[in-house]
Design an enzyme around this catalytic site. Structure first.
Site, PDB file in Angstrom:
ATOM      1  N   GLY A  27       0.819  -1.211   0.000  1.00  0.00           N
ATOM      2  CA  GLY A  27       0.000   0.000   0.000  1.00  0.00           C
ATOM      3  C   GLY A  27       0.844   1.248   0.000  1.00  0.00           C
ATOM      4  CB  SER A  96      -4.260 -13.496   4.072  1.00  0.00           C
ATOM      5  OG  SER A  96      -3.934 -13.398   5.439  1.00  0.00           O
ATOM      6  CB  CYS A 174     -26.380   4.453  29.238  1.00  0.00           C
ATOM      7  SG  CYS A 174     -24.824   4.451  30.140  1.00  0.00           S
TER       8      CYS A 174
END
Length: 640
Positions: A27, A96, A174
């Protein structure tokens, strides 16, 4: 070449042309590295990458062009590099690195391994393979303007896993559902909302008000009455979000009023929540659309960097819901969409929904660019940083091949010059950590869990694979009988998966031997039985508590950066993961510091810790390279 190697240029040049090197990742760093290697004189190179080329890669991964989109990164990188040096012998694998085919014997074929990766799982694996094969590994990473390079050699330096890494940052449900206080809370909520409406429903990603919020607790006698009142007053049915949305035909106006008016009014009935914080302000579709031309765009420049008004985001919400509804319809009954930061309608939806929620909770709204950065965990990739780091990798490789290992260093690329006006700061390599559960002579860990509640499947997936980085573990109980609890051979022990550890006689003080033959790695697991673990905590690693990692430094206002995806244990050389950009301050001294001596709280030698795993990320070292817990980052992990 002469300038690089001086009087040894002949011998070194000969060794370069004959040695075999493995590059893991093609990359951002990988492209620069491959170019540097062939131009320096390396002739025998093998490169592996699982990814294919995406349009977003083209601005920095210069070996790729538009015509290559969709093709293998490794294969195209090979073809492009051969144009620099046709005589080079390059082998490309579109695969991979965690594939069992690339075993210890495969790694022993090389004199050097160079990582240009973007996720922790693959880094852990390559680290172990190089230790098993006794091959030097050069680890690297970038995060925006920051970068690092380090050398790992068995028995002489810390390995990649010698220091504990900070765990992935999560937020209490929450907080997400009831009391968001930061933009990232609203962005996480919007991503959850996308999945609940259009994607795969997940009970852990509920977006409706949380009546079980302990902070909102009221008299139990009142709870039923409040819930009933909410059903009547807000027309909020206690059904799944997706089921309710389908019943409305994904009507964007009904969705809007439910999410930003009815649900908010319901939250307001939880009056205890708002005694010490500002209460939310509900939005209503009709009122917003009466604003007309009063709405203004905040900021200038590129469209994605502008902040719209409430009406603008309401219209964007409507348009994105209509588009996503059409996409879902085209796919047919039971179809699901997958959220992708590079999919415009999906990104529009999260941008609009998160900003509307920010407005409800009195936060400053964010541009699409900022939302995308946080939602996708993206640190903007800087091509120059990748180029500098790739050059440093080659310089460290030359030292190793020239038998100058004592000259190898960990090198940090800083965002701004330090007091000695240096951007590049070298640090002496640290020796191995004697208590490391990977590179110690006899790796051993102690795990606290409830043997009556922990299943064999959880031991395999969550503890051995996810926590300890094994790929295909075999587990034997040290009970004098050699009982096989888990086998990597398919089908052999599947019947054990849904049984509890206690069913096999495992109790407090039991010992398990876990072997991963691919990694040539054996780990002794000591079990401590406990019935007092915190709620939702399945296990704890004794001696590996989160407070062993350095305390995070406070982020600067407005810095919302990270890159990639969740740092999951995906077997990819490029499964995008998350990191944060943080200022790095290093005060250099006349002596070259080691990375141990740099780890100090004294003001004259202190840096903010940064975990650089970006566009092909980093060697996560506890002391000098740690992820800070940025409040504006959803997942703290590794990057592309």
């Amino acid at each position: 070449m002469a300038e690089l190697v001086g009087p040894l240029r002949k011998q070194l040049a000969d060794s370069l042309s004959s040695c075999r090197v493995l590059v893991v990742g093609a990359g951002g760093i990988g492209c620069e590295l491959l170019k540097n290697l062939v131009l320096t004189g390396f002739k025998n190179i093998e490169v592996i990458d699982l990814d294919t080329i995406d349009v977003s890669n083209l601005n920095r991964q210069f070996l790729f062009q538009k015509k290559h989109v969709g093709k293998s990164k490794a294969q195209v990188a090979k073809e492009s590099v051969l144009r620099f040096c046709p005589s080079a012998n390059i082998t490309a694998y579109h695969d991979s690195i965690m594939n069992p085919d690339y075993n210890v014997e495969f790694f022993r074929n090389f004199q050097l391994v160079m990582n240009a990766l973007d996720n922790r799982a693959a880094r852990n694996h390559v680290n172990r393979m190089c230790l098993a094969a006794d091959i030097p590994l050069i680890e690297s990473g970038t995060a925006g303007y920051l970068g690092q390079v380090t050398v790992i050699k068995k028995g002489q330096t810390e390995c990649y896993e010698c220091q504990p890494k900070p765990t992935q940052k999560t937020f209490p449900g929450c907080t997400i559902r009831n009391t968001p206080s930061e933009p990232i809370h609203c962005i996480v909520w919007a991503k959850y909302l996308f999945n609940q409406l259009f994607g795969e429903e997940d009970a852990d990603q509920e977006v409706s008000p949380d009546t079980a919020d302990p902070e909102a607790a009221w008299n139990p006698a009142d709870a039923a009455a409040r819930a009933t009142a909410s059903d009547q007053d807000g027309d909020i049915k206690r059904v799944s979000t997706k089921e309710w949305a389908r019943s409305t035909g994904y009507d964007p106006i009904k969705l809007f009023n439910k999410l930003f008016k009815d649900d908010i009014m319901y939250l307001l009935t939880m009056d205890k929540l708002w005694k010490k914080r500002k209460a939310p302000l509900p939005l209503e579709w009709e009122e917003i659309n009466q604003l007309g031309s009063q709405e203004q765009v905040i900021g200038s420049g590129l469209k994605d960097q502008q902040v719209l008004g409430v009406q603008g985001y309401a219209q964007l919400f409507q348009h994105s819901v209509e588009t996503l509804r059409s996409q879902l319809k085209e796919k047919g009954d039971g179809a699901e969409l997958v959220w992708d930061k590079d999919d415009p309608p999906a990104m529009d939806f999260v941008t609009a929904a998160s900003n509307l929620r920010m407005n409800v909770f009195s936060m400053n709204m964010k541009s699409r660019f900022d939302v995308k950065s946080m939602a996708g965990n993206i640190i903007p990739a800087i091509a120059t940083t990748n180029a500098v780091i790739a050059g440093l990798i080659v310089l460290e490789a030359l030292k190793i091949l020239n038998s100058d290992f004592e000259q190898c260093r960990t090198i940090f690329l800083n965002k701004q010059p330090n007091p000695r006006k240096k951007l590049l700061v070298p640090c002496a390599l640290d020796p191995p950590n004697a208590s490391c559960y990977v590179c110690a002579s006899k790796p051993e860990v102690t795990v606290k869990l409830n043997v009556h509640k922990t299943m064999v499947q959880a031991l395999q997936d969550k503890i051995l694979k996810e926590k300890f980085g094994m790929v295909a573990p075999d587990v034997q109980i040290e009970d004098g009988k050699g009982t096989i609890l888990i086998s990597s051979e398919e089908g052999e022990t599947e019947a054990n998966n849904n049984k509890f550890l206690s069913d096999f006689g495992i109790r407090n003080g039991s010992h398990l031997q876990a072997d991963d033959f691919l990694q040539d790695y054996t780990l002794l697991v000591n079990v401590i039985h406990s019935e007092e673990l915190e709620k939702d905590v399945e296990f704890e690693v004794v001696g590996d508590a989160p407070d062993k990692a350095p305390a995070p430094s406070a982020p600067e206002e407005g810095k919302n950066i990270a890159n990639g995806n969740k740092d999951s244990a995906q077997p990819s050389t490029s499964s995008k993961a998350a990191v944060e950009d943080d200022d790095v301050l290093l005060v250099d001294s006349d002596e070259e510091p080691s990375s141990s001596t740099m780890d100090t709280e004294s003001s004259n030698r202190k840096r903010k810790h940064h975990d650089a795993e970006t566009d092909d990320a980093s060697s996560k070292r506890k002391r000098l390279d740690q992820q800070p817990a940025d409040d504006d980052d959803e997942d703290i992990i590794a990057l592309d």
